[in-house]
Design a protein around this motif. Structure first.
Motif, mmCIF file in Angstrom:
data_model
loop_
_atom_site.group_PDB
_atom_site.id
_atom_site.type_symbol
_atom_site.label_atom_id
_atom_site.label_comp_id
_atom_site.label_asym_id
_atom_site.label_seq_id
_atom_site.Cartn_x
_atom_site.Cartn_y
_atom_site.Cartn_z
ATOM 1 N N LEU A 146 15.662 10.220 -39.196
ATOM 2 C CA LEU A 146 14.782 10.647 -39.902
ATOM 3 C C LEU A 146 14.272 9.511 -40.919
ATOM 4 O O LEU A 146 12.946 8.842 -41.037
ATOM 5 N N LYS A 147 15.160 8.639 -41.460
ATOM 6 C CA LYS A 147 14.904 7.386 -42.114
ATOM 7 C C LYS A 147 14.319 6.215 -41.595
ATOM 8 O O LYS A 147 13.471 5.523 -41.997
ATOM 9 N N ALA A 148 14.952 6.169 -40.169
ATOM 10 C CA ALA A 148 14.308 5.095 -39.275
ATOM 11 C C ALA A 148 12.942 5.250 -38.857
ATOM 12 O O ALA A 148 12.142 4.540 -38.923
ATOM 13 N N ALA A 149 12.650 6.755 -38.829
ATOM 14 C CA ALA A 149 11.145 7.185 -38.569
ATOM 15 C C ALA A 149 10.319 6.557 -39.886
ATOM 16 O O ALA A 149 9.269 6.347 -39.481
ATOM 17 N N VAL A 150 10.683 7.061 -40.982
ATOM 18 C CA VAL A 150 10.025 6.888 -42.242
ATOM 19 C C VAL A 150 9.713 5.296 -42.228
ATOM 20 O O VAL A 150 8.625 4.768 -42.477
ATOM 21 N N ILE A 151 10.675 4.421 -42.004
ATOM 22 C CA ILE A 151 10.638 3.053 -41.963
ATOM 23 C C ILE A 151 9.638 2.312 -40.888
ATOM 24 O O ILE A 151 8.799 1.535 -40.949
ATOM 25 N N ALA A 152 9.951 3.114 -39.766
ATOM 26 C CA ALA A 152 9.110 2.611 -38.483
ATOM 27 C C ALA A 152 7.764 3.029 -38.598
ATOM 28 O O ALA A 152 6.914 2.203 -37.986
ATOM 29 N N LEU A 177 18.850 13.529 -22.411
ATOM 30 C CA LEU A 177 17.777 13.586 -22.135
ATOM 31 C C LEU A 177 16.770 13.011 -22.968
ATOM 32 O O LEU A 177 15.566 13.505 -23.052
ATOM 33 N N ALA A 178 17.176 11.791 -23.598
ATOM 34 C CA ALA A 178 16.155 10.974 -24.026
ATOM 35 C C ALA A 178 15.968 11.694 -25.376
ATOM 36 O O ALA A 178 14.591 11.437 -25.812
ATOM 37 N N VAL A 179 16.579 12.448 -26.076
ATOM 38 C CA VAL A 179 16.350 13.442 -27.212
ATOM 39 C C VAL A 179 15.731 12.534 -28.196
ATOM 40 O O VAL A 179 14.833 12.553 -29.169
ATOM 41 N N SER A 180 16.697 11.638 -28.704
ATOM 42 C CA SER A 180 16.628 10.502 -29.952
ATOM 43 C C SER A 180 15.281 9.893 -29.764
ATOM 44 O O SER A 180 14.663 9.889 -30.939
ATOM 45 N N THR A 181 14.931 9.166 -28.766
ATOM 46 C CA THR A 181 13.549 8.476 -28.625
ATOM 47 C C THR A 181 12.595 9.518 -28.631
ATOM 48 O O THR A 181 11.493 9.030 -29.465
ATOM 49 N N ASN A 182 12.483 10.557 -28.136
ATOM 50 C CA ASN A 182 11.378 11.701 -28.323
ATOM 51 C C ASN A 182 11.286 12.168 -29.680
ATOM 52 O O ASN A 182 10.190 12.291 -29.967
ATOM 53 N N LEU A 183 12.399 12.384 -30.009
ATOM 54 C CA LEU A 183 12.291 13.132 -31.434
ATOM 55 C C LEU A 183 11.758 11.626 -32.577
ATOM 56 O O LEU A 183 10.992 12.235 -33.365
ATOM 57 N N LEU A 184 12.390 10.562 -32.308
ATOM 58 C CA LEU A 184 11.675 9.479 -33.118
ATOM 59 C C LEU A 184 10.158 9.561 -32.896
ATOM 60 O O LEU A 184 9.383 9.345 -34.013
ATOM 61 N N GLY A 185 9.836 9.369 -31.766
ATOM 62 C CA GLY A 185 8.299 9.441 -31.397
ATOM 63 C C GLY A 185 7.674 10.482 -32.095
ATOM 64 O O GLY A 185 6.334 10.433 -32.774
ATOM 65 N N ALA A 206 6.084 1.448 -29.470
ATOM 66 C CA ALA A 206 6.866 0.482 -29.829
ATOM 67 C C ALA A 206 7.553 0.640 -31.234
ATOM 68 O O ALA A 206 8.841 0.072 -31.446
ATOM 69 N N ARG A 207 7.082 1.538 -31.778
ATOM 70 C CA ARG A 207 7.711 1.856 -33.323
ATOM 71 C C ARG A 207 8.979 2.733 -32.962
ATOM 72 O O ARG A 207 9.980 2.432 -33.902
ATOM 73 N N ALA A 208 9.020 3.584 -32.053
ATOM 74 C CA ALA A 208 10.035 4.424 -31.674
ATOM 75 C C ALA A 208 11.273 3.259 -31.366
ATOM 76 O O ALA A 208 12.321 3.602 -31.475
ATOM 77 N N ILE A 209 10.891 2.392 -30.499
ATOM 78 C CA ILE A 209 11.868 1.332 -30.030
ATOM 79 C C ILE A 209 12.631 0.703 -31.271
ATOM 80 O O ILE A 209 13.627 0.210 -31.352
ATOM 81 N N LEU A 210 11.553 0.383 -32.285
ATOM 82 C CA LEU A 210 11.959 -0.205 -33.663
ATOM 83 C C LEU A 210 13.068 0.732 -34.239
ATOM 84 O O LEU A 210 13.981 0.229 -34.757
ATOM 85 N N SER A 251 20.658 4.602 -32.879
ATOM 86 C CA SER A 251 20.757 5.766 -32.095
ATOM 87 C C SER A 251 20.755 5.629 -30.483
ATOM 88 O O SER A 251 21.157 6.349 -29.876
ATOM 89 N N GLY A 252 20.651 4.620 -30.144
ATOM 90 C CA GLY A 252 20.915 3.921 -28.467
ATOM 91 C C GLY A 252 19.903 4.385 -27.611
ATOM 92 O O GLY A 252 20.390 4.092 -26.393
ATOM 93 N N GLY A 253 18.775 4.855 -27.898
ATOM 94 C CA GLY A 253 17.903 4.979 -26.855
ATOM 95 C C GLY A 253 17.333 3.518 -26.283
ATOM 96 O O GLY A 253 17.981 2.605 -26.504
ATOM 97 N N GLY A 254 16.460 3.657 -25.302
ATOM 98 C CA GLY A 254 15.935 2.573 -24.694
ATOM 99 C C GLY A 254 14.602 2.557 -24.292
ATOM 100 O O GLY A 254 13.845 3.752 -24.377
ATOM 101 N N TRP A 255 14.011 1.547 -23.849
ATOM 102 C CA TRP A 255 12.551 1.466 -23.296
ATOM 103 C C TRP A 255 12.033 2.601 -22.240
ATOM 104 O O TRP A 255 10.921 3.157 -22.475
ATOM 105 N N GLN A 256 12.995 2.805 -21.494
ATOM 106 C CA GLN A 256 12.907 3.709 -20.503
ATOM 107 C C GLN A 256 12.563 5.324 -21.060
ATOM 108 O O GLN A 256 11.996 6.013 -20.692
ATOM 109 N N ASP A 257 12.944 5.625 -22.229
ATOM 110 C CA ASP A 257 12.946 6.903 -22.864
ATOM 111 C C ASP A 257 11.514 7.242 -23.529
ATOM 112 O O ASP A 257 11.289 8.449 -23.781
ATOM 113 N N SER A 258 10.844 6.051 -23.782
ATOM 114 C CA SER A 258 9.735 6.027 -24.425
ATOM 115 C C SER A 258 8.524 6.899 -23.737
ATOM 116 O O SER A 258 7.397 7.462 -24.052
#
Length: 205
Positions: A80-86, A130-138, A168-172, A179-186
């Motif tokens: 959540l902190k990473a999302a606020v910054i990104a 299941l790419a949860v971290s990247t999708n939650l970040l998005g 792009a911000r989710a990857i950031l 959290s270890g996700g990648g481009w493919q999860d976006s």
């Protein structure tokens, strides 16, 4: 299925392919209807702080200083902190600047105000792949951007350009929060079934 190994994406990008499917999830016989895998909620509050909460992890915190936003290891709210910054609500370059969080929040939400950001993962086990971290970040980044009018509409689907910015911000955010996700999860930011393919770089990329 994926072939997103780092060396393949870098050295043979035309061979990097990912099949990405965006679906609601449910367990047959348990759930009345399928539900979105992740949810994000945002509201402005009458207190000059950032409140963060993860429903599924049972964690919450109240941040009153800029440097607390950048302390990813102190609790389970690093994503959540990473999302606020990104999302730009607390700019990356402001860490250790001595800036008052209350003053920063006042510029966006009005004097004496802050915000609350809440996440929920709907019964998907940690480490599911299941790419949860990247999708939650998005989802978190998108709801923050909607609240600050970086995305034009408060409701409805994102426009194509908005999806690209959120991806792009989710990857950031993955990089910031570790959290270890990648481009493919976006790909989860786009609806339906899609094939994501790497391409060789061209001048100007």
């Amino acid at each position: 299925g994926w072939s997103d190994i780092f060396f393949l994406g870098m050295d043979f990008p035309e061979g990097a392919r990912v099949l990405n499917v965006s679906i609601d999830l449910g367990v047959h016989g348990r759930d009345a209807t399928p539900q979105p895998p992740v949810e994000a909620f945002f509201r402005v509050i009458d207190e000059p702080v950032i409140r963060l909460a993860s429903v599924d992890l049972g964690a919450d915190d109240r941040l009153g200083a800029i440097d607390e936003v950048f302390d990813f290891g102190r609790d389970y709210l690093g994503l959540l902190k990473a999302a606020v910054i990104a999302a730009g609500l607390v700019p990356p370059g402001i860490e250790r600047s001595g800036t008052s969080l209350a003053d920063l929040l006042g510029r966006s939400f009005g004097p004496g105000r802050g915000f609350e950001l809440v996440s929920n993962v709907n019964r998907i086990p940690k480490g599911s792949r299941l790419a949860v971290s990247t999708n939650l970040l998005g989802a978190l980044i998108a709801v923050c951007m909607r609240a600050t009018r970086q995305i034009t509409s408060l409701t409805g689907p994102l426009q194509e350009g908005e999806r690209r910015i959120v991806a792009a911000r989710a990857i950031l955010g993955e990089w910031l929060g570790g959290s270890g996700g990648g481009w493919q999860d976006s790909g989860g930011l786009w609806p339906g079934i899609k094939l994501i393919e790497g391409v060789a770089s061209r001048p100007g990329d």
